[in-house]
Design a protein around this motif. Structure first.
Motif, PDB file in Angstrom:
ATOM      1  N   ILE A 227       0.827  -1.208   0.000  1.00 46.83           N
ATOM      2  CA  ILE A 227       0.000   0.000   0.000  1.00 46.83           C
ATOM      3  C   ILE A 227       0.862   1.258   0.000  1.00 46.83           C
ATOM      4  CG2 ILE A 227      -1.693   1.318   1.345  1.00 46.83           C
ATOM      5  CD1 ILE A 227      -2.783  -1.427   2.292  1.00 46.83           C
ATOM      6  N   VAL A 228       1.924   1.273   0.767  1.00 45.37           N
ATOM      7  CA  VAL A 228       2.877   2.384   0.776  1.00 45.37           C
ATOM      8  C   VAL A 228       4.252   1.829   0.448  1.00 45.37           C
ATOM      9  CG1 VAL A 228       1.598   3.869   2.357  1.00 45.37           C
ATOM     10  CG2 VAL A 228       3.144   2.151   3.284  1.00 45.37           C
ATOM     11  N   ALA A 229       5.078   2.674  -0.144  1.00 48.01           N
ATOM     12  CA  ALA A 229       6.418   2.233  -0.551  1.00 48.01           C
ATOM     13  C   ALA A 229       7.435   3.328  -0.224  1.00 48.01           C
ATOM     14  CB  ALA A 229       6.444   1.902  -2.037  1.00 48.01           C
TER      15      ALA A 229
ATOM     16  N   ILE B 147      -7.350  -2.536  -0.760  1.00 50.36           N
ATOM     17  CA  ILE B 147      -6.763  -1.198  -0.680  1.00 50.36           C
ATOM     18  C   ILE B 147      -5.501  -1.120  -1.528  1.00 50.36           C
ATOM     19  CG2 ILE B 147      -5.741   0.513   0.859  1.00 50.36           C
ATOM     20  CD1 ILE B 147      -7.557  -0.591   3.078  1.00 50.36           C
ATOM     21  N   ALA B 148      -4.693  -2.164  -1.491  1.00 48.73           N
ATOM     22  CA  ALA B 148      -3.461  -2.180  -2.281  1.00 48.73           C
ATOM     23  C   ALA B 148      -3.770  -2.039  -3.765  1.00 48.73           C
ATOM     24  CB  ALA B 148      -2.676  -3.461  -2.012  1.00 48.73           C
ATOM     25  N   THR B 149      -4.820  -2.707  -4.231  1.00 47.20           N
ATOM     26  CA  THR B 149      -5.216  -2.607  -5.629  1.00 47.20           C
ATOM     27  C   THR B 149      -5.669  -1.202  -5.977  1.00 47.20           C
ATOM     28  OG1 THR B 149      -5.887  -4.938  -5.675  1.00 47.20           O
ATOM     29  CG2 THR B 149      -6.800  -3.502  -7.377  1.00 47.20           C
ATOM     30  N   VAL B 150      -6.467  -0.605  -5.081  1.00 41.54           N
ATOM     31  CA  VAL B 150      -6.969   0.748  -5.313  1.00 41.54           C
ATOM     32  C   VAL B 150      -5.820   1.743  -5.349  1.00 41.54           C
ATOM     33  CG1 VAL B 150      -8.344   2.599  -4.296  1.00 41.54           C
ATOM     34  CG2 VAL B 150      -9.251   0.283  -4.368  1.00 41.54           C
ATOM     35  N   VAL B 151      -4.890   1.624  -4.416  1.00 38.46           N
ATOM     36  CA  VAL B 151      -3.750   2.538  -4.374  1.00 38.46           C
ATOM     37  C   VAL B 151      -2.908   2.402  -5.632  1.00 38.46           C
ATOM     38  CG1 VAL B 151      -1.561   3.001  -3.204  1.00 38.46           C
ATOM     39  CG2 VAL B 151      -3.651   2.728  -1.866  1.00 38.46           C
TER      40      VAL B 151
ATOM     41  N   ASP C  60       3.492   9.036  -0.855  1.00 38.55           N
ATOM     42  CA  ASP C  60       3.327   8.028   0.192  1.00 38.55           C
ATOM     43  C   ASP C  60       2.290   8.479   1.216  1.00 38.55           C
ATOM     44  OD1 ASP C  60       5.346   6.338  -0.856  1.00 38.55           O
ATOM     45  OD2 ASP C  60       6.895   7.516   0.141  1.00 38.55           O
ATOM     46  N   VAL C  61       2.343   9.762   1.577  1.00 38.77           N
ATOM     47  CA  VAL C  61       1.392  10.299   2.555  1.00 38.77           C
ATOM     48  C   VAL C  61      -0.020  10.221   1.989  1.00 38.77           C
ATOM     49  CG1 VAL C  61       0.659  12.372   3.805  1.00 38.77           C
ATOM     50  CG2 VAL C  61       3.092  11.771   3.675  1.00 38.77           C
ATOM     51  N   ARG C  62      -0.173  10.589   0.715  1.00 41.41           N
ATOM     52  CA  ARG C  62      -1.485  10.485   0.077  1.00 41.41           C
ATOM     53  C   ARG C  62      -1.996   9.054   0.106  1.00 41.41           C
ATOM     54  NH1 ARG C  62      -1.273  10.300  -6.131  1.00 41.41           N
ATOM     55  NH2 ARG C  62      -0.637   8.213  -5.443  1.00 41.41           N
TER      56      ARG C  62
ATOM     57  N   LEU D 138     -11.594   2.853  -7.413  1.00 42.03           N
ATOM     58  CA  LEU D 138     -11.315   3.922  -6.464  1.00 42.03           C
ATOM     59  C   LEU D 138     -12.501   4.867  -6.355  1.00 42.03           C
ATOM     60  CD1 LEU D 138      -9.460   5.479  -4.583  1.00 42.03           C
ATOM     61  CD2 LEU D 138      -8.467   6.597  -6.575  1.00 42.03           C
ATOM     62  N   ALA D 139     -13.050   5.283  -7.493  1.00 39.09           N
ATOM     63  CA  ALA D 139     -14.192   6.192  -7.473  1.00 39.09           C
ATOM     64  C   ALA D 139     -15.374   5.565  -6.751  1.00 39.09           C
ATOM     65  CB  ALA D 139     -14.575   6.576  -8.901  1.00 39.09           C
TER      66      ALA D 139
END
Length: 241
Positions: free
Chosen positions: A153-155, A190-194, A170-172, A206-207
């Motif tokens: 989800i974050v990297a 969530i990982a897919t959406v991000v 990353d913050v977003r 996402l929408a």
């Protein structure tokens, strides 16, 4: 004052008499008087308390509702109001986070944001947050951020010291993850959406997630209004005694 049995209170809400007794035992509704044979005798005070409790659960969730009702029933009104304030603050933060994420989606897709208003902006380009600062910003633990990293989800970048550095993107992504986790979405979703947000392609999921969460926020806000009225009614009946 009219006397009621546990089953009378339970029937109104489609719950079991045992649930009513459990709420009493936990201090969420006032203690009942007992007959000579030991049976509980409830009144309109208890009926008002139960109505307030169940509406508060819908509006604020069970942990917050439990705290609010315990404090209110014990006569600690300021403590009850403080718990309500915390819940409203979280709702406001959710709205602000939704605004930030929606603005990011609008920037990528050219579509209007789902909600107007201003949220907390991510750090400027060139700046970065440490894991501790980002955790504090979101109100989560550093371990949670590491879990999100493991899920993709974050990297964050790694500095020469080995410490993590979270960019504006990353913050977003972390703000988005925080929002969707509270909406009940699984980490893999969530990982897919991000990832869709990062690549600016295939953002329909996402929408849809943002629209769904917008509806949830509206429903929660409306429920909070209803719960406030129920609680006020209970406090008025409690004061009359």
């Amino acid at each position: 004052m009219k006397k009621l049995r546990p089953v009378d209170l339970a029937r109104e809400h489609g719950i079991s008499p045992q649930a009513v007794r459990n709420y009493e035992r936990e201090g969420l509704i006032p203690s009942a008087e007992r007959t000579a044979s030991g049976y509980r005798v409830y009144t309109e005070v208890h009926a008002a308390a139960l109505r307030a409790l169940l509406m508060l659960v819908t509006a604020h969730g069970y942990p917050a509702a439990r705290e609010i009702m315990r404090e209110a029933t014990a006569g600690r009104l300021d403590a009850a109001l403080t718990a309500i304030d915390r819940s409203h603050t979280q709702l406001l933060r959710d709205r602000e986070t939704l605004t930030v994420v929606s603005a990011g989606v609008a920037h990528l897709t050219g579509a209007p944001a789902t909600e107007s208003g201003s949220g907390s902006a991510p750090p400027e380009r060139g700046q970065a947050l440490s894991i501790g600062r980002l955790a504090g910003r979101l109100g989560v633990t550093a371990a949670t951020l590491r879990n999100w990293e493991s899920a993709g989800i974050v990297a964050p970048q790694r500095l020469a010291t080995g410490h993590r550095a979270y960019s504006a993107q990353d913050v977003r992504d972390a703000e988005l993850a925080h929002l969707l986790r509270r909406g009940g979405y699984r980490l893999e979703v969530i990982a897919t959406v991000v990832q869709q947000l990062r690549t600016a392609g295939g953002t329909q999921s996402l929408a849809a997630a943002l629209e769904d969460w917008q509806r949830r926020l509206t429903a929660r806000g409306t429920a909070m209004l209803d719960a406030a009225g129920r609680l006020a009614g209970y406090l008025a009946v409690l004061e009359r005694g």
